[in-house]
Write a protein that holds these residues in place. Structure first.
Motif, mmCIF file in Angstrom:
data_model
loop_
_atom_site.group_PDB
_atom_site.id
_atom_site.type_symbol
_atom_site.label_atom_id
_atom_site.label_comp_id
_atom_site.label_asym_id
_atom_site.label_seq_id
_atom_site.Cartn_x
_atom_site.Cartn_y
_atom_site.Cartn_z
ATOM 1 N N ILE A 128 38.345 34.157 51.102
ATOM 2 C CA ILE A 128 38.538 34.101 49.646
ATOM 3 C C ILE A 128 37.601 35.093 48.955
ATOM 4 O O ILE A 128 38.021 35.867 48.088
ATOM 5 C CB ILE A 128 38.277 32.674 49.122
ATOM 6 C CG1 ILE A 128 39.354 31.725 49.644
ATOM 7 C CG2 ILE A 128 38.257 32.656 47.600
ATOM 8 C CD1 ILE A 128 39.114 30.274 49.304
ATOM 9 N N VAL A 129 36.354 35.089 49.381
ATOM 10 C CA VAL A 129 35.369 35.983 48.769
ATOM 11 C C VAL A 129 35.815 37.438 48.897
ATOM 12 O O VAL A 129 35.672 38.240 47.979
ATOM 13 C CB VAL A 129 33.983 35.781 49.424
ATOM 14 C CG1 VAL A 129 33.028 36.905 49.035
ATOM 15 C CG2 VAL A 129 33.405 34.448 49.012
ATOM 16 N N SER A 130 36.404 37.772 50.052
ATOM 17 C CA SER A 130 36.746 39.180 50.234
ATOM 18 C C SER A 130 38.107 39.536 49.649
ATOM 19 O O SER A 130 38.415 40.699 49.502
ATOM 20 C CB SER A 130 36.705 39.546 51.718
ATOM 21 O OG SER A 130 37.836 39.011 52.356
ATOM 22 N N GLN A 131 38.931 38.532 49.292
ATOM 23 C CA GLN A 131 40.280 38.899 48.868
ATOM 24 C C GLN A 131 40.647 38.621 47.411
ATOM 25 O O GLN A 131 41.668 39.121 46.935
ATOM 26 C CB GLN A 131 41.314 38.214 49.769
ATOM 27 C CG GLN A 131 41.612 39.067 50.969
ATOM 28 C CD GLN A 131 42.530 38.379 51.928
ATOM 29 O OE1 GLN A 131 42.864 37.213 51.750
ATOM 30 N NE2 GLN A 131 42.940 39.091 52.937
ATOM 31 N N TRP A 132 39.833 37.840 46.710
ATOM 32 C CA TRP A 132 40.229 37.541 45.326
ATOM 33 C C TRP A 132 40.352 38.812 44.500
ATOM 34 O O TRP A 132 41.130 38.881 43.563
ATOM 35 C CB TRP A 132 39.219 36.590 44.677
ATOM 36 C CG TRP A 132 37.868 37.214 44.434
ATOM 37 C CD1 TRP A 132 36.843 37.268 45.305
ATOM 38 C CD2 TRP A 132 37.437 37.884 43.250
ATOM 39 N NE1 TRP A 132 35.774 37.919 44.757
ATOM 40 C CE2 TRP A 132 36.109 38.314 43.490
ATOM 41 C CE3 TRP A 132 38.025 38.159 42.026
ATOM 42 C CZ2 TRP A 132 35.372 39.007 42.541
ATOM 43 C CZ3 TRP A 132 37.283 38.855 41.090
ATOM 44 C CH2 TRP A 132 35.971 39.278 41.339
ATOM 45 N N VAL A 133 39.610 39.860 44.911
ATOM 46 C CA VAL A 133 39.599 41.113 44.161
ATOM 47 C C VAL A 133 41.003 41.710 44.043
ATOM 48 O O VAL A 133 41.400 42.201 42.998
ATOM 49 C CB VAL A 133 38.661 42.114 44.853
ATOM 50 C CG1 VAL A 133 38.616 43.404 44.087
ATOM 51 C CG2 VAL A 133 37.290 41.520 44.990
ATOM 52 N N LEU A 175 43.066 37.520 34.601
ATOM 53 C CA LEU A 175 43.517 37.143 33.264
ATOM 54 C C LEU A 175 42.377 37.290 32.256
ATOM 55 O O LEU A 175 42.556 37.848 31.173
ATOM 56 C CB LEU A 175 44.014 35.695 33.264
ATOM 57 C CG LEU A 175 45.400 35.453 33.843
ATOM 58 C CD1 LEU A 175 45.666 33.967 33.998
ATOM 59 C CD2 LEU A 175 46.474 36.082 32.975
ATOM 60 N N ILE A 176 41.208 36.813 32.640
ATOM 61 C CA ILE A 176 40.064 36.891 31.727
ATOM 62 C C ILE A 176 39.722 38.351 31.438
ATOM 63 O O ILE A 176 39.593 38.767 30.287
ATOM 64 C CB ILE A 176 38.842 36.162 32.324
ATOM 65 C CG1 ILE A 176 39.113 34.659 32.333
ATOM 66 C CG2 ILE A 176 37.583 36.476 31.541
ATOM 67 C CD1 ILE A 176 38.069 33.843 33.052
ATOM 68 N N ALA A 177 39.633 39.147 32.515
ATOM 69 C CA ALA A 177 39.257 40.548 32.350
ATOM 70 C C ALA A 177 40.295 41.297 31.525
ATOM 71 O O ALA A 177 39.961 42.048 30.610
ATOM 72 C CB ALA A 177 39.082 41.212 33.705
ATOM 73 N N GLY A 178 41.570 41.094 31.826
ATOM 74 C CA GLY A 178 42.619 41.850 31.161
ATOM 75 C C GLY A 178 42.859 41.387 29.746
ATOM 76 O O GLY A 178 43.140 42.185 28.865
ATOM 77 N N VAL A 231 33.571 41.402 35.266
ATOM 78 C CA VAL A 231 34.470 41.051 36.365
ATOM 79 C C VAL A 231 34.821 42.277 37.201
ATOM 80 O O VAL A 231 34.789 42.237 38.432
ATOM 81 C CB VAL A 231 35.747 40.383 35.815
ATOM 82 C CG1 VAL A 231 36.762 40.190 36.930
ATOM 83 C CG2 VAL A 231 35.413 39.050 35.177
ATOM 84 N N MET A 232 35.134 43.361 36.524
ATOM 85 C CA MET A 232 35.622 44.518 37.268
ATOM 86 C C MET A 232 34.507 45.246 38.032
ATOM 87 O O MET A 232 34.730 45.739 39.132
ATOM 88 C CB MET A 232 36.342 45.489 36.321
ATOM 89 C CG MET A 232 37.725 45.017 35.984
ATOM 90 S SD MET A 232 38.737 44.820 37.489
ATOM 91 C CE MET A 232 39.231 43.135 37.381
ATOM 92 N N ARG A 233 33.289 45.296 37.469
ATOM 93 C CA ARG A 233 32.205 45.923 38.239
ATOM 94 C C ARG A 233 31.884 45.060 39.459
ATOM 95 O O ARG A 233 31.634 45.552 40.549
ATOM 96 C CB ARG A 233 30.956 46.096 37.381
ATOM 97 C CG ARG A 233 31.026 47.174 36.309
ATOM 98 C CD ARG A 233 31.391 48.547 36.822
ATOM 99 N NE ARG A 233 32.829 48.732 37.056
ATOM 100 C CZ ARG A 233 33.711 48.939 36.078
ATOM 101 N NH1 ARG A 233 33.345 48.999 34.845
ATOM 102 N NH2 ARG A 233 35.000 49.078 36.362
ATOM 103 N N VAL A 247 43.886 31.584 43.103
ATOM 104 C CA VAL A 247 43.324 30.838 41.978
ATOM 105 C C VAL A 247 42.165 31.618 41.350
ATOM 106 O O VAL A 247 42.147 31.868 40.141
ATOM 107 C CB VAL A 247 42.849 29.441 42.441
ATOM 108 C CG1 VAL A 247 42.066 28.768 41.326
ATOM 109 C CG2 VAL A 247 44.046 28.603 42.831
ATOM 110 N N VAL A 248 41.241 32.055 42.196
ATOM 111 C CA VAL A 248 40.081 32.781 41.674
ATOM 112 C C VAL A 248 40.517 34.125 41.081
ATOM 113 O O VAL A 248 40.171 34.473 39.947
ATOM 114 C CB VAL A 248 39.041 33.008 42.789
ATOM 115 C CG1 VAL A 248 37.861 33.799 42.249
ATOM 116 C CG2 VAL A 248 38.578 31.680 43.349
#
Lengths: 279, 609
Positions: free
Chosen positions: A146-151, A98-101, A111-113, A91-92
């Motif tokens: 979640i914090v470590s994998q949404w990337v 989507l927002i970044a792209g 988002v990407m940094r 979800v995250v």
């Protein structure tokens, strides 16, 4: 829904995948009633090999606890961690990707940094830091994952969006005047879910194992509560003379992952109306 | 066809090829004489490419099976059947005795090797030359295909060359071992007309010099008339007709050939007419040709009132290179100072080669690209001054149809969903049932059965998909349709049908068309007025008749002379063409000179040159 019952959807993949997954999920859900005395320690029956005694079909561990009972009950924690952490990351991550792209520009940079910083932090360091602040519990373990994998999802989705947003059907939608939100929801999302589903099925297994590493380090859930990862770690020292203590939880993870993978493949093929990915 | 004085190089005898259960070629026979060019023509799906891949023995690598027949090649030790060879033996033939040129020059060269290495590779492999000798021979080959400065060219990489130059490199590789037979599979389809004319000239010269035979696969009857000695017409995997090129064009026997030829637009066909006119079409109904449609003068343009769209001094720049802090150092002036009006009910065509800026103008009008300067007004209102809701309304009044019908429909959504998208977006109809009815109406309007709405785009052919895109464009009741190369991905017979559909829509609903195309013959058929673009500037603008019959600008003349004429008896009078389009990239601050126009007749503007 009528299309669902057409023969093409009833593939071997679906039958095996759905069968395995249903069996495991139902078994885990019913385990409290099936094995009420799961924690019972029986030091007289330590390390009973599998298939010798009918009351300990898969053998017992060094404290004489029934391995099969612990597998079914322990599945509760493992599946919860596996599924919820992956769902949360998707979800995250998908939203961020989507927002970044799609919007590029400032959003993309932010988002990407942020994602780069996230990737540069070693997982264990992050785990120790977060758990030290908020304390160890099931919920916190899931949040940590979640914090470590949404990337991963964010990067995957962003790459897909970059390829898709210049495709003519997206341009055509823009030319018609379709709102950005609708372009994202009905043009981008359905076309990029294939790889996301595949990554999800892989990460479920990964996260079940990560939970055990965290527990092993004392950063996860209460070690007295059985979980597949925890059993795997516990049985490690007995691998030479009592293989069943760790092998059977491993098999449980394997079957879960296999079932989910088959289901994931089936889902990906079914969602693709062109049927290109079908064999 | 059977010219006894020239021995056969290759003959295909009763060949049948299948992929899985579907038979794509059925009992095909034809032969290629020494030094002759056989054109294999047909529409997409007719099996012409599979024929060439079978001769190369590449088809079985992709899963085809040869059910029957032989492909006999004349070799040094007598004739032998190519289908009997193992892949190892076939590999020795490929590139040496039979060579092939593919359609897409942009992707058929390996981007990580230099041109020289790629040509030398085949010479070292088949002729056993040393590296030095191979490179020397490669330089000779490059000058043979008229690439200037061959030695420097050897050291360059594919991305440094234009499409036309790459296709010439491909030809150099193909003829490197002096093959007996060259198979050219749509070698000029992806190229601009002037470049196409150069490539055809080169092929003709090489053939005369090396005495090789050519199998030329194409869908373009103009190219066939230019280059072929013999023609094989294929339809649905079968040969329907074969014969010398003049006979095929003069007296086509099979109904399919006749319908194919009647659909080909011919340059000069509307000479002496002030307006474009709709002509009836020969279509096959149950295998029998039938004349459909009427002849009608398309006098729909309302030029006495105010223009619907007017573009004034519009420029569009694309930044190419920036410094690290974001200042532009190099840019491409994609469009400079374009001025243009479109009147209600009028079709105005933008023609030019790739890079001329014709699509950029179209996309800027559609608000997909921001103009750098200039003014665009629609219906009297300035686009730049419009607020959000007016802009949204504009997206209903102007509709865009894209070139590639395979890419412009979302593969995950049904056709009905896509057609209904403008209706939902602009809230034109508020309930589901009426929307469905409207979608059915629209689909029927473009000649599709209404029940296709539930299906997905991949279940349709290119022509059908383009109709679906047109239906979607009509959904918002537009006043201007921008058609960006909409015909170039379609077969000629489908092209002709879509042209007639456009004309009908224009007659009935008074829609104006901004028609972007590189195909001069189509433009002549459909347009009221024509604007010719060269490197981002309009060089000639006038009525169709003025531009085509009193051509004033040398670039327009050059474009017209490059168009292949679908008449094999016509004399080839062509200014010898050479050279490439110059690079359009400029340094920041270096503006292209503003064109000055002379009005040589009423409404006929020509840039001073």
């Amino acid at each position: 829904m009528t299309a669902f019952f057409q023969s093409r959807y009833w593939s071997l993949e679906f039958i095996l995948g759905a069968g395995l997954t249903t069996f495991i999920v139902i078994g885990v859900l019913l385990s409290r009633w099936l094995f009420p005395d799961v924690g019972a320690i029986d030091l007289m029956a330590r390390l009973v090999p599998p298939f010798e005694r009918p009351d300990h079909l898969l053998g017992t561990d060094p404290l004489g606890r029934d391995v099969m009972a612990r597998i079914f009950v322990g599945g509760w924690i493992s599946l919860k961690v596996g599924f919820l952490s992956v769902l949360g990351s998707v979800v995250v991550g998908v939203l961020m990707g989507l927002i970044a792209g799609y919007y590029r520009g400032v959003w993309d940079i932010i988002v990407m940094r942020f994602a780069d910083v996230q990737l540069a932090l070693p997982f264990i360091l992050l785990a120790i830091t977060i758990i030290a602040i908020v304390g160890g519990s099931l919920t916190n373990t899931i949040i940590l994952l979640i914090v470590s994998q949404w990337v991963q999802y964010a990067r995957l989705v962003r790459a897909q969006v970059l390829a898709l947003r210049d495709r003519e059907f997206v341009l055509a939608a823009r030319a018609i005047g379709v709102k950005n939100r609708n372009i994202i929801m009905s043009h981008l999302l359905p076309n990029l879910m294939g790889p996301v589903v595949v990554l999800m099925t892989l990460n479920v297994a990964n996260n079940i194992l990560l939970e055990s590493s965290l527990t092993f380090l004392g950063l996860g859930v209460d070690p007295t509560i059985p979980s597949w990862g925890g059993m795997l770690a516990d049985g490690r020292t007995y691998l030479q003379n009592a293989w069943w203590v760790s092998v059977f939880p491993g098999v449980a993870i394997l079957l879960t992952v296999l079932g989910l993978n088959l289901l994931g493949d089936w889902l990906r093929d079914t969602l693709d109306p062109t049927g290109r990915t079908q064999k | 066809m059977k010219d006894l004085s020239s021995p056969q190089v290759l003959s295909v005898e009763g060949l049948s090829v299948s992929f899985g259960k579907s038979r794509v070629i059925d009992r095909l026979s034809f032969s290629v004489g020494k030094g002759r060019t056989v054109a294999v023509v047909g529409e997409s799906g007719s099996g012409k490419s599979v024929t060439s891949l079978s001769i190369m023995r590449l088809a079985d690598l992709t899963g085809a099976s040869y059910d029957a027949g032989r492909i006999v090649l004349e070799g040094e030790g007598g004739e032998f059947n190519l289908l009997d060879l193992t892949q190892d033996e076939a590999r020795k033939i490929r590139g040496k005795d039979i060579a092939m040129i593919f359609q897409e020059p942009m992707t058929s060269l390996n981007p990580v090797y230099t041109i020289g290495e790629q040509i030398a590779e085949i010479l070292m492999l088949h002729n056993g030359l040393s590296r030095e000798a191979a490179l020397a021979e490669a330089a000779k080959l490059l000058s043979l295909v008229r690439l200037p400065d061959a030695d420097a060219m050897l050291k360059r990489y594919p991305h440094q060359l234009s499409g036309g130059m790459r296709q010439r490199v491909m030809i150099a590789i193909a003829v490197a071992c002096r093959p007996k037979l060259l198979i050219a599979d749509e070698p000029t389809t992806a190229l601009d007309v002037t470049i196409q004319a150069q490539i055809l000239d080169i092929l003709r010269d090489l053939q005369a010099e090396m005495g090789m035979s050519i199998i030329f696969i194409t869908h373009d009857m103009g190219v066939v008339a230019e280059i072929a000695d013999d023609v094989v017409v294929m339809w649905k995997g079968e040969k329907v007709e074969e014969g010398p090129v003049k006979r095929i064009f003069a007296q086509p026997e099979h109904p399919y050939t006749r319908s194919l030829l009647s659909a080909v637009p011919k340059l000069g066909s509307t000479e002496g007419q002030d307006f474009p006119y709709k002509t009836p079409l020969t279509v096959l109904v149950d295998g029998q040709p039938e004349l459909v449609g009427e002849t009608r003068v398309q006098d729909t343009a309302q030029t006495d009132g105010a223009p619907l769209l007017s573009v004034r001094d519009m420029s569009v720049d694309f930044d190419i290179k920036k410094t690290w802090y974001g200042r532009t150092t190099h840019y491409v002036p994609a469009v400079s100072n374009a001025t243009l009006d479109v009147y209600p009910g009028e079709t105005i065509s933008l023609v030019g080669e790739s890079g001329s800026g014709k699509s950029t103008i179209a996309r800027t009008v559609m608000q997909l690209v921001e103009p750098t300067k200039g003014r665009i007004t629609f219906d009297g209102r300035d686009m730049a001054a419009m607020n959000l809701s007016e802009r949204q309304k504009l997206r209903r009044d102007i509709q865009y149809i894209f070139q590639d019908p395979f890419a412009s429909l979302n593969p995950r959504q049904t056709v009905g969903w896509s057609v209904a998208e403008p209706i939902r977006t602009h809230g034109l109809i508020d309930n589901e049932r009426d929307t469905k009815r409207r979608v059915s109406e629209l689909l029927e309007r473009v000649g599709m059965p209404a029940d296709v709405a539930e299906r997905y785009p991949h279940q349709f052919s290119g022509g059908q998909r383009q109709r679906i895109c047109i239906a979607r464009a009509l959904a918002g009741k537009p006043r201007l349709i921008i058609a960006d190369e909409v015909l170039s991905a379609l077969d000629v017979s489908i092209q002709a049908q879509v042209i007639n559909l456009f004309m009908d829509l224009q007659k009935e609903e008074g829609i104006a068309f901004l028609f972007v195309s590189h195909d001069m013959a189509v433009v002549e058929k459909i347009s009221h007025r024509v604007a010719v673009l060269y490197l981002g500037q309009i060089v000639e603008l006038g009525s169709r008749r003025q531009v085509f019959e009193n051509t004033a600008h040398p670039y327009t003349r050059r474009l017209l002379s490059a168009v292949p004429n679908p008449d094999p008896t016509a004399k080839r009078e062509r200014e010898p063409l050479s050279g490439e389009l110059p690079s359009a990239t400029r340094r920041a601050g270096d503006r292209p000179a503003t064109a000055v126009y002379d009005e040589i007749a009423k409404g006929h503007f020509v840039a001073r040159h």
